[in-house]
Design an enzyme around this catalytic site. Structure first.
Site, PDB file in Angstrom:
ATOM      1  N   ASP A 100       0.827  -1.197   0.000  1.00  0.00           N
ATOM      2  CA  ASP A 100       0.000   0.000   0.000  1.00  0.00           C
ATOM      3  C   ASP A 100       0.873   1.263   0.000  1.00  0.00           C
ATOM      4  O   ASP A 100       1.859   1.343   0.745  1.00  0.00           O
ATOM      5  CB  ASP A 100      -0.863  -0.033   1.271  1.00  0.00           C
ATOM      6  CG  ASP A 100      -1.920   1.041   1.282  1.00  0.00           C
ATOM      7  OD1 ASP A 100      -2.760   1.035   0.390  1.00  0.00           O
ATOM      8  OD2 ASP A 100      -1.878   1.897   2.193  1.00  0.00           O
ATOM      9  N   GLU A 154      14.471 -14.280   1.006  1.00  0.00           N
ATOM     10  CA  GLU A 154      14.841 -15.292   2.007  1.00  0.00           C
ATOM     11  C   GLU A 154      13.907 -16.501   1.875  1.00  0.00           C
ATOM     12  O   GLU A 154      14.192 -17.582   2.369  1.00  0.00           O
ATOM     13  CB  GLU A 154      14.665 -14.725   3.437  1.00  0.00           C
ATOM     14  CG  GLU A 154      15.630 -13.625   3.796  1.00  0.00           C
ATOM     15  CD  GLU A 154      15.185 -12.872   5.062  1.00  0.00           C
ATOM     16  OE1 GLU A 154      14.330 -13.373   5.827  1.00  0.00           O
ATOM     17  OE2 GLU A 154      15.694 -11.753   5.259  1.00  0.00           O
TER      18      GLU A 154
END
Ligand code: NOJ
Length: 559
Positions: free
Chosen positions: A217, A273
């Site tokens: 956002d 990751e």
């Protein structure tokens, strides 16, 4: 922008190992309005689970859900008061985990809104930060002394994206607090490393739950100029291609800072990751394409996987304009970058209303959206043509409507753009039963359902072979089954493009396809010979002439 030899380094799009998110199709679910299973008139997570087969059958792969964590709901979830628990009106963690499982068991993906830029002013972090100038969280938000003899003049002239002043005075601290959106959504201070790490851990928390990525956002606002330089005036009220403007101010110094592009690369290393499967980041930003492409690649590093390109939403329905838009997208997002194809969302007018109610145009637009190069986003209900439902500003539940309730109603009524976002957030129309099947008869939907739901609903359109819904289904399936359409390169057929016609090729290995759109209300010659017609918006058309507003996908010989 100079595109390096190999951003998104490992895979080129001519590799069958192209990343899933480059080939995907996205369906945006505005959770509150999708399907209510507990008779409170508000959509819920269980409601999504119950409708997954509908979305799978249409051919969508990725679902993007609006925010569902704890929130006072003043901006319906975009004001978060706890990032780790679920708002009871939408469900609980167990149901959310079930959703992830159910989505994955259908080979689909789940992405949700991550609101990193700001919290609610009811978040405990903010309450603590606002309480004094020397508490442990004093520096978690953006606080500045006021100007003038008594310190009551805001630190500078900045406006927020929602049009209001960006600074709110807090007597407890005798300081001003900065908000990039509404005054109850204070911006987190990303210059503070503790804040950054805390928010990266929020992302990790959800990635560990199996979420496939995030829609970020208002990522354009994540940093602001630390010197607080004044913003220049502008002649415009709303953003344009050239500047991010709101109410006659160019938001040059509180949005789109170089540091924000760097932040995108840091966030990318967080999601990297999580490798099996790879996750995705899609950013929300206004601004010109050249500038915002830096969210995806800057200073030799990969950043967000994609960024919304809002130009398409307000683009006039004209072949020449669409051609220019495609050229811009290809110029600034060449492979291995990828553009996004966005025509609506929970903040903007419904597609069918923009198109004057024309189903023909809506089919043509869908044909364009699902056949050109980019990630297509469908806002829930646009696949059946839910219209803008007029709701007077004064009755608005939306915080933007509440803020603008002084605006004379006739101005809003005569504008294509909405000021009351409730008008594009009304419930999904499932069938012709009470409340259009969104909630039970006895419940009251949180917003009114469109009055013409007996004519426009999923069940009815399923039974009509030439409905808008069935056209969406056909074009999405064609895209999914045709490598050239979901991972091929795009070439604009400039020699065939005219004022009325837009034509482009999609090419993948030896396969070549042509998409031709007649974006006018008169017939047009189709010069293509010896082609196989795969899909037309007008199945009963003539071979050598395109009907008004007809679009076709054709297979050509070897490339
Ligand atoms: C952009 C979202 O799309 C909008 O709905 C929200 O109100 C603001 N960001 C603030 O979070």
């Amino acid at each position: 922008m100079v595109i390096p030899a190999n951003p998104e380094k490992s895979v080129s799009s001519h590799d069958s190992g192209m990343e899933w998110w480059k080939k995907t199709t996205v369906y945006q679910i505005y959770l509150r309005s999708f399907f209510d299973t507990n008779a409170d008139g508000i959509g819920d997570i269980q409601g999504i689970i119950e409708k997954l087969d509908y979305l799978k059958d249409l051919g969508y792969e990725t679902l993007w859900i609006s925010p569902f964590t704890q929130s006072p709901q003043r901006d319906f979830g975009y004001d978060i008061s706890d990032y780790h628990s679920i708002s009871p009106q939408y469900g609980d963690m167990e149901t959310f985990e079930k959703l992830v499982q159910e989505v994955h068991s259908r080979n689909m993906k789940l992405v949700f809104d991550l609101v990193l830029n700001h919290t609610s002013n009811e978040h405990s972090w903010f309450k603590e930060s606002a309480s004094s100038r020397n508490n442990p969280k004093a520096d978690w938000y953006i606080w500045k002394d006021g100007k003038g003899r008594n310190g009551m003049t805001p630190p500078n002239n900045w406006r927020a994206m929602a049009g209001n002043r960006a600074w709110t005075y807090y007597p407890e601290r005798r300081q001003f607090n900065y908000t990039a959106f509404l005054p109850f959504q204070p911006d987190l201070n990303y210059h503070n490393p503790e804040v950054k790490q805390t928010m990266f851990d929020v992302a990790r928390f959800w990635l560990n739950k199996g979420v496939d990525g995030f829609r970020l956002d208002i990522i354009s606002a994540i940093y602001e100029d630390p010197e607080l330089c004044r913003n220049p005036a502008s002649f415009r009220i709303t953003p344009s291609d050239k500047s991010l403007t709101i109410f006659f101010q160019n938001l040059k110094n509180n949005f789109l800072q170089a540091k924000s592009f760097e932040f995108a690369t840091e966030l990318r290393s967080v999601i990297d990751e999580f490798d099996h499967p790879k996750r995705v980041l899609i950013g929300e930003s206004h601004g010109n394409e050249e500038l915002i492409s830096q969210f995806c690649y800057s200073n030799g590093k990969n950043g967000l996987n994609a960024i919304f390109l809002f130009k398409a939403i307000s683009m006039p329905f004209k072949a020449e304009k669409y051609r220019e838009m495609l050229m811009t997208f290809e110029k600034h997002f060449p492979e291995p970058l990828i553009p996004t194809l966005v025509f609506a969302n929970h903040d903007r007018t419904r597609i069918i209303t923009r198109l004057g109610g024309s189903i023909e145009k809506a089919k043509l637009l869908a044909l364009f959206q699902f056949t050109c190069r980019g990630i297509p986003f469908t806002y829930f209900g646009d696949e059946i043509g839910i219209p803008r439902v007029r709701i007077p500003l004064r009755q608005g539940k939306d915080a933007i409507a509440i803020q603008h309730k002084w605006v004379p109603q006739f101005l809003v009524d005569n504008s294509v753009e909405i000021l009351n976002r409730d008008e594009c957030r009304t419930p999904m129309l499932w069938n012709e039963k009470a409340n259009a099947g969104f909630c039970t008869d006895s419940a009251e939907p949180w917003l009114p359902v469109a009055k013409n739901f007996k004519e426009i609903n999923v069940e009815k359109q399923r039974g009509e072979p030439h409905s808008l819904l069935n056209f969406y289904k056909k074009v999405i399936h064609l895209r999914n089954e045709t490598p050239a359409l979901h991972q091929g390169s795009l070439e604009i057929a400039h020699d065939l493009c005219t004022k009325r016609i837009l034509a482009y090729y999609r090419v993948y290995q030896a396969e070549k396809y042509m998409v031709m759109l007649n974006m006018s209300n008169s017939r047009a010659i189709n010069p293509m010979k010896d082609v196989e017609l795969l899909l037309s918006t007008h199945p009963q058309g003539e071979a050598h002439r395109l009907q008004p507003f007809e679009g076709r996908v054709m297979k050509l010989g070897s490339a």
